[in-house]
Design an enzyme around this catalytic site. Structure first.
Site, PDB file in Angstrom:
ATOM      1  N   ARG A 185      -7.452  -0.666   1.481  1.00 52.22           N
ATOM      2  CA  ARG A 185      -7.907  -1.965   0.969  1.00 52.22           C
ATOM      3  C   ARG A 185      -8.407  -1.863  -0.468  1.00 52.22           C
ATOM      4  NH1 ARG A 185     -12.038  -2.343   5.829  1.00 52.22           N
ATOM      5  NH2 ARG A 185     -10.301  -1.114   6.668  1.00 52.22           N
ATOM      6  N   LYS A 217       0.854  -1.191   0.000  1.00 49.52           N
ATOM      7  CA  LYS A 217       0.000   0.000   0.000  1.00 49.52           C
ATOM      8  C   LYS A 217       0.888   1.237   0.000  1.00 49.52           C
ATOM      9  CE  LYS A 217      -3.008   2.655   3.110  1.00 49.52           C
ATOM     10  NZ  LYS A 217      -3.613   2.695   4.466  1.00 49.52           N
ATOM     11  N   LYS A 241     -10.189  12.844   8.209  1.00 46.42           N
ATOM     12  CA  LYS A 241      -9.570  12.602   9.508  1.00 46.42           C
ATOM     13  C   LYS A 241      -9.488  13.896  10.313  1.00 46.42           C
ATOM     14  CE  LYS A 241      -6.336   9.072   7.722  1.00 46.42           C
ATOM     15  NZ  LYS A 241      -6.692   7.911   8.563  1.00 46.42           N
ATOM     16  N   ASP A 248       1.648   6.790   5.371  1.00 46.07           N
ATOM     17  CA  ASP A 248       0.667   5.777   4.981  1.00 46.07           C
ATOM     18  C   ASP A 248       1.129   4.959   3.780  1.00 46.07           C
ATOM     19  OD1 ASP A 248      -1.681   4.552   5.752  1.00 46.07           O
ATOM     20  OD2 ASP A 248      -2.944   5.743   4.426  1.00 46.07           O
ATOM     21  N   ASP A 281     -12.133   6.787   4.099  1.00 42.21           N
ATOM     22  CA  ASP A 281     -10.897   6.623   4.870  1.00 42.21           C
ATOM     23  C   ASP A 281     -10.504   5.154   5.006  1.00 42.21           C
ATOM     24  OD1 ASP A 281      -8.680   7.521   6.233  1.00 42.21           O
ATOM     25  OD2 ASP A 281      -9.689   7.600   8.181  1.00 42.21           O
TER      26      ASP A 281
END
Length: 427
Positions: A281, A195, A207, A218, A277
Site C-alpha cells: 500500500r 504493485k 515473514k 508479489d 510487511d
C-alpha cells in the site's frame, strides 16, 4: 517426435466401467472428454490437468465442439511451470483463432513473468519487460518514463523510495502512456496502477519461511495490469490509457525502513509505518497520486495486497473493492463475460478511519481492534485517490498465484484478471 495424443469432446457419458463421475475415458483413438453441460469449461480444464499429470506432453485437440473458450480452458489446465507442452489446435474461424492466439501470447506472458525467480526479475527488469510487451503490441502509440533510485526521492515518490531503498536493486516507477489518438492533449480514459514488489521478505516485520517462499509473485498485480492493457490493445482499445507500475524489493539491510518511520507523501498525507510487511500500500499510494492527477474516468489498481483477502476467498477469486457501485457492477459483468472469478468485498467510509496513528495522520496497518484487513487496506489506498467515491476500483489479487497444484491449476501463476480488466477497458 512423439505422436500427438488426440483429445476429443463428447456430450455422452463415459462407459460405466470408467466410473459414475468419469470426466474422461481412454481408447485406442485417444482421450475423450465427456461434457455434461453443467460446467464444461471447468471440466475441460480439470481434465487437461489430469492429462498433463499422466505425462502426456503432446496433444491434438480434434473433432467437433472445440471453440476458442474450450481450447483456452484446456490450455489453462494443461500449462505448467516445468517442461514443455505442445498442442495442435483445431480448425477455428479467423476471429476465434485470433482471440486464442492473443490469449496465448499475453496471458502466458503474465504467468511466465510472475513465475520468474526474483533473482532474474528485479524492479528494473519488471519495468522493462512491461515496456517491451506494450511496445510490441502498440508500436509508436506508446511513450514511457522510468524513474529510479534517488530520483524517486528527489521527485517526491517517498513511499516507493522508502520501501525499495533497503535493496541493492533500485526501486523503479514506470509511467507508460498508451495514446492511440495521436493528440498529446487527448483526455486520459483510464489509469492502471500495479504493485510490483519483485520480492517481499516482509522487511523488519519479517515473514516466516512458509509465507515468504512464494514472494517472488508479489509483483502479480503489476504483471496483471500490464497484461490487461496489452490484451485490450490487441482487442482494439482506441482510448488513451496510462499505466503506472510501482516496482521494488522489500528487503532487510542497514538502509531499510523501520517501524516508527513516518512517510510524507506529495498529497500531504503523513503515514506512520507500524508494519514493514504492509509495504504494498505504501508503494501503490505513489502510483495512485499520479493516476489521480490525470483526471481519468476510471482508476484501477491491482495488487497482491493482503493475506486477509485470501483468508476470505482462498485462491479462487480476486477480491474487488469500490465505493462506486455502478463501476463495480460493470467490472463484475466483464468478469462474468470472460468467465473469470471476482467477488466484491465490503468497503465503507468507516474503513478509512480504521488506521489510527499516534504520530501521523495514518497508520499503514490496522490494529487488532479493526480486523477487516483487506477492507482497511483498501481504505488506506482511498486516501491517495482524489475522487475515491467515483471511478476507482481496487483489486486485491488473491487468485493470482497458487503455491501448490490443485484440480484445475498447476502450481504458480494463473493469469486470472487480465481478460476482465481488458473487457472493461474496451466495453
Amino acid at each position: 517426435m512423439t505422436e500427438a495424443m488426440k483429445i476429443t469432446l463428447s456430450t455422452q457419458p463415459a462407459d460405466a466401467r470408467w466410473g459414475e463421475k468419469a470426466t474422461y475415458s481412454i481408447n485406442n483413438d485417444g482421450i475423450t472428454l465427456h461434457l455434461n453441460g453443467a460446467d464444461d469449461l471447468g471440466l475441460i480444464q480439470r481434465a487437461a490437468r489430469k492429462i498433463d499429470g499422466l505425462g502426456i506432453k503432446h496433444v491434438q485437440l480434434s473433432g467437433e465442439g472445440w471453440d476458442a473458450d474450450r481450447c483456452w480452458a484446456f490450455w489453462q489446465g494443461y500449462k505448467g511451470p516445468k517442461g514443455t507442452r505442445k498442442v495442435e489446435w483445431p480448425d477455428l474461424d479467423d476471429a476465434q483463432r485470433q482471440e486464442l492466439d492473443n490469449r496465448l501470447m499475453i496471458i502466458d506472458w503474465v504467468r511466465d513473468t510472475i513465475n520468474a525467480p526474483a533473482e532474474e526479475l528485479g524492479p528494473s527488469q519488471l519495468a522493462q519487460r512491461a515496456v517491451d510487451l506494450i511496445s510490441n503490441v502498440a508500436g509508436d502509440r506508446v511513450t514511457y518514463r522510468i524513474t529510479k533510485g534517488e530520483d524517486l526521492r528527489e521527485q517526491g515518490y517517498m513511499g516507493l523510495h522508502t520501501v525499495g531503498r533497503g535493496s541493492e536493486r533500485s526501486p523503479v516507477l514506470l509511467a507508460l502512456d498508451y495514446n492511440p489518438t495521436g493528440d498529446k492533449e487527448a483526455p486520459v480514459y483510464a489509469c492502471l496502477v500495479g504493485k510490483g514488489i519483485t520480492f517481499d521478505s516482509g522487511g523488519y516485520s519479517i515473514k516466516q519461511t512458509a509465507f515468504m517462499d512464494s514472494m517472488k509473485s508479489d509483483m502479480g498485480g503489476a504483471a496483471t495490469v500490464t497484461g490487461a492493457l496489452a490484451f485490450a490493445i490487441m482487442r482494439g482499445l482506441n482510448k488513451r490509457v496510462k499505466l503506472f507500475l510501482c516496482c521494488a524489493d522489500n528487503l532487510i539491510s542497514g538502509n531499510a525502513f523501520k517501524l516508527g518511520d513516518i512517510i510524507t507523501y506529495r498529497n500531504g498525507k503523513k503515514v506512520e509505518v507500524m508494519n514493514t510487511d504492509a509495504e504494498g500500500r505504501l508503494v501503490l499510494a505513489d502510483g495512485l497520486i499520479d493516476a489521480s492527477a490525470q483526471k481519468p474516468e476510471m482508476i484501477i489498481d491491482a495488487a497482491t495486497l493482503t493475506g486477509a483477502a485470501k483468508t476470505a476467498l482462498g485462491n479462487d477469486y480476486h477480491a474487488l473493492f469500490s465505493f462506486d457501485d455502478a463501476l463495480a457492477g460493470r467490472l463484475l459483468a466483464s468478469a462474468s463475460q470472460e468467465n473469470e472469478p471476482f467477488w466484491r468485498l465490503p468497503l465503507a467510509e468507516f474503513h478509512r478511519s480504521q488506521l489510527p496513528s499516534n504520530f501521523a495522520e495514518l497508520n499503514n496497518t490496522g490494529s487488532a481492534a479493526y480486523p477487516a484487513g483487506a477492507s482497511t487496506a483498501a481504505g488506506f489506498l482511498s486516501h491517495f485517490v482524489e475522487n475515491y467515491q467515483q471511478g476507482w476500483l481496487h483489486i486485491d489479487c488473491s487468485a493470482t498465484y497458487r503455491k501448490a497444484p490443485v484440480e484445475q491449476w498447476s502450481a504458480g501463476a494463473t493469469g486470472l484478471g487480465v481478460r476482465t480488466i481488458a473487457n472493461l477497458l474496451t466495453a
